[in-house]
Design an enzyme around this catalytic site. Sequence first.
Site, PDB file in Angstrom:
ATOM      1  N   SER A   5       8.640  -1.413   6.269  1.00  0.00           N
ATOM      2  CA  SER A   5       7.332  -1.979   6.277  1.00  0.00           C
ATOM      3  C   SER A   5       6.829  -2.994   5.213  1.00  0.00           C
ATOM      4  O   SER A   5       6.932  -2.535   3.994  1.00  0.00           O
ATOM      5  CB  SER A   5       6.142  -0.967   6.426  1.00  0.00           C
ATOM      6  OG  SER A   5       4.980  -1.479   6.169  1.00  0.00           O
ATOM      7  N   HIS A  28       8.814  -4.371   9.904  1.00  0.00           N
ATOM      8  CA  HIS A  28       7.506  -3.839  10.524  1.00  0.00           C
ATOM      9  C   HIS A  28       6.482  -4.767   9.632  1.00  0.00           C
ATOM     10  O   HIS A  28       6.259  -4.858   8.484  1.00  0.00           O
ATOM     11  CB  HIS A  28       7.335  -2.285  10.312  1.00  0.00           C
ATOM     12  CG  HIS A  28       6.280  -1.721  10.764  1.00  0.00           C
ATOM     13  ND1 HIS A  28       6.106  -1.203  12.104  1.00  0.00           N
ATOM     14  CD2 HIS A  28       4.971  -1.332  10.108  1.00  0.00           C
ATOM     15  CE1 HIS A  28       4.862  -0.775  12.249  1.00  0.00           C
ATOM     16  NE2 HIS A  28       4.184  -0.798  10.975  1.00  0.00           N
ATOM     17  N   ASP A  30       2.358  -4.965   9.366  1.00  0.00           N
ATOM     18  CA  ASP A  30       1.031  -4.311   9.352  1.00  0.00           C
ATOM     19  C   ASP A  30      -0.108  -5.421   9.467  1.00  0.00           C
ATOM     20  O   ASP A  30      -0.185  -5.893   8.346  1.00  0.00           O
ATOM     21  CB  ASP A  30       0.993  -3.286   8.383  1.00  0.00           C
ATOM     22  CG  ASP A  30       1.818  -2.129   8.641  1.00  0.00           C
ATOM     23  OD1 ASP A  30       2.004  -1.525   9.816  1.00  0.00           O
ATOM     24  OD2 ASP A  30       2.579  -1.760   7.838  1.00  0.00           O
ATOM     25  N   MET A  32      -3.842  -5.881   9.640  1.00  0.00           N
ATOM     26  CA  MET A  32      -5.326  -5.336   9.503  1.00  0.00           C
ATOM     27  C   MET A  32      -6.426  -6.028   9.156  1.00  0.00           C
ATOM     28  O   MET A  32      -5.969  -7.351   8.699  1.00  0.00           O
ATOM     29  CB  MET A  32      -4.983  -4.310   8.182  1.00  0.00           C
ATOM     30  CG  MET A  32      -3.839  -3.304   8.143  1.00  0.00           C
ATOM     31  SD  MET A  32      -3.965  -2.231   6.861  1.00  0.00           S
ATOM     32  CE  MET A  32      -2.318  -1.282   6.802  1.00  0.00           C
ATOM     33  N   HIS A  61       2.466  -4.369  14.047  1.00  0.00           N
ATOM     34  CA  HIS A  61       1.632  -3.189  14.233  1.00  0.00           C
ATOM     35  C   HIS A  61       0.218  -3.843  14.023  1.00  0.00           C
ATOM     36  O   HIS A  61      -0.196  -3.827  12.817  1.00  0.00           O
ATOM     37  CB  HIS A  61       1.914  -2.101  13.238  1.00  0.00           C
ATOM     38  CG  HIS A  61       1.049  -1.031  13.425  1.00  0.00           C
ATOM     39  ND1 HIS A  61       1.009  -0.077  12.328  1.00  0.00           N
ATOM     40  CD2 HIS A  61       0.052  -0.579  14.360  1.00  0.00           C
ATOM     41  CE1 HIS A  61       0.136   0.920  12.645  1.00  0.00           C
ATOM     42  NE2 HIS A  61      -0.221   0.705  14.042  1.00  0.00           N
ATOM     43  N   MET A  63      -3.530  -3.316  13.607  1.00  0.00           N
ATOM     44  CA  MET A  63      -4.779  -2.580  13.270  1.00  0.00           C
ATOM     45  C   MET A  63      -5.847  -3.262  13.251  1.00  0.00           C
ATOM     46  O   MET A  63      -6.511  -3.473  12.099  1.00  0.00           O
ATOM     47  CB  MET A  63      -4.378  -1.749  11.999  1.00  0.00           C
ATOM     48  CG  MET A  63      -3.173  -0.963  12.132  1.00  0.00           C
ATOM     49  SD  MET A  63      -2.489   0.004  10.655  1.00  0.00           S
ATOM     50  CE  MET A  63      -1.160  -1.591  10.514  1.00  0.00           C
ATOM     51  N   MET A 132       1.104   7.344  14.978  1.00  0.00           N
ATOM     52  CA  MET A 132       0.730   7.479  13.514  1.00  0.00           C
ATOM     53  C   MET A 132       0.855   8.783  12.698  1.00  0.00           C
ATOM     54  O   MET A 132       0.430   9.807  13.555  1.00  0.00           O
ATOM     55  CB  MET A 132      -0.616   6.805  13.465  1.00  0.00           C
ATOM     56  CG  MET A 132      -0.985   5.470  13.603  1.00  0.00           C
ATOM     57  SD  MET A 132       0.377   4.198  12.700  1.00  0.00           S
ATOM     58  CE  MET A 132      -0.117   4.711  10.876  1.00  0.00           C
ATOM     59  N   ASP A 170       5.213   6.181  12.196  1.00  0.00           N
ATOM     60  CA  ASP A 170       4.823   5.609  11.019  1.00  0.00           C
ATOM     61  C   ASP A 170       4.005   6.088  10.018  1.00  0.00           C
ATOM     62  O   ASP A 170       2.844   6.460  10.517  1.00  0.00           O
ATOM     63  CB  ASP A 170       4.266   4.122  11.673  1.00  0.00           C
ATOM     64  CG  ASP A 170       3.534   3.391  10.621  1.00  0.00           C
ATOM     65  OD1 ASP A 170       4.047   3.285   9.465  1.00  0.00           O
ATOM     66  OD2 ASP A 170       3.059   2.102  11.126  1.00  0.00           O
TER      67      ASP A 170
HETATM   68  C1  DX5 Z   1      -0.151   2.055   7.617  1.00  0.00           C
HETATM   69  C2  DX5 Z   1       1.030   1.211   8.035  1.00  0.00           C
HETATM   70  C3  DX5 Z   1       2.251   1.795   7.660  1.00  0.00           C
HETATM   71  C4  DX5 Z   1       2.471   1.693   6.140  1.00  0.00           C
HETATM   72  C5  DX5 Z   1       3.608   2.933   6.015  1.00  0.00           C
HETATM   73  O1  DX5 Z   1      -1.460   1.848   8.188  1.00  0.00           O
HETATM   74  O2  DX5 Z   1       0.849   1.231   9.591  1.00  0.00           O
HETATM   75  O3  DX5 Z   1       3.332   0.917   8.338  1.00  0.00           O
HETATM   76  O4  DX5 Z   1       3.188   0.743   5.752  1.00  0.00           O
HETATM   77  O5  DX5 Z   1       3.554   2.920   4.541  1.00  0.00           O
HETATM   78  P1  DX5 Z   1       4.363   4.331   3.965  1.00  0.00           P
HETATM   79  O6  DX5 Z   1       5.870   4.435   4.652  1.00  0.00           O
HETATM   80  O7  DX5 Z   1       4.440   4.007   2.824  1.00  0.00           O
HETATM   81  O8  DX5 Z   1       3.679   5.561   4.486  1.00  0.00           O
HETATM   82 ZN    ZN Z   2       2.333   0.141  10.495  1.00  0.00          ZN
END
Ligand code: DX5
Ligand code: ZN
Length: 219
Positions: A5, A28, A30, A32, A61, A63, A132, A170
């Site tokens: 990620s 990956h 993220d 947000m 991903h 969010m 998650m 994740d």
């Molecule tokens: C959290 C993200 C993850 C995050 C995971 O909301 O969706 O993808 O990057 O990070 P680690 O592996 O550090 O928990």
């Molecule tokens: Zn993620």
Amino acid sequence: MIAPSILSADFARLGEEAEAVSNADWLHVDVMDAHFVPNLTLGLPVVESLRRATDLPLDCHLMIDDPDHWAPRYAEVGAANVTFHVEAAHDPVATARAIRAAGALAGLSVKPGTPLEPYLEILREFDTLLVMTVEPGFGGQSFMPEVLPKVRLARNEVRAGHLRLFVEVDGGIAPETIAAAAEAGADVFVAGSAVYGAEDPGKAIEALRVTARAAMARS
Ligand code: DX5
Ligand code: ZN
């Protein structure tokens, strides 16, 4: 598959950070929006640039609120897999179909407190289920083993032939936790801090892969 990620990468050097994990299977990403989760990261223009900067398939991903509107756009700019949250979607099936029509795999994600049973039927329209294993929003949180029954349920549905999808986990995936997720039936593992926090991200990916494979073989 291992999906580092970039949330834990240096956002000013994303091209180089993608190169540092070239032995990964997916990258990956993220997304947000500071509404669905209390954090803000990046959006379509960055994904578009990343697409040109790396050959790794981009695993977006989302969010975000209103994924029905936004998710297909991520497929259009070249994401390989676009996952959105069922808690935010108005019409998950129509959104999955729009993502697939735009040429990407469609993924559905559930937060730790969201049960899977109500969605088993609509998951037939998806290629990926993202369970998650932390509350979404931030990297570096602790793995929640209490969500693993959902991974087991999804894997059983796949084994029984009711579903055909990747089961992705994740949050908090690290050398100490990946075996439990793999034994439960996950086959795609997102890791942020465990990869980008390591001295050698490439070696960290390989170590995670070896541990996951051994756990899968045992189960
Ligand atoms: C959290 C993200 C993850 C995050 C995971 O909301 O969706 O993808 O990057 O990070 P680690 O592996 O550090 O928990
Ligand atoms: Zn993620």
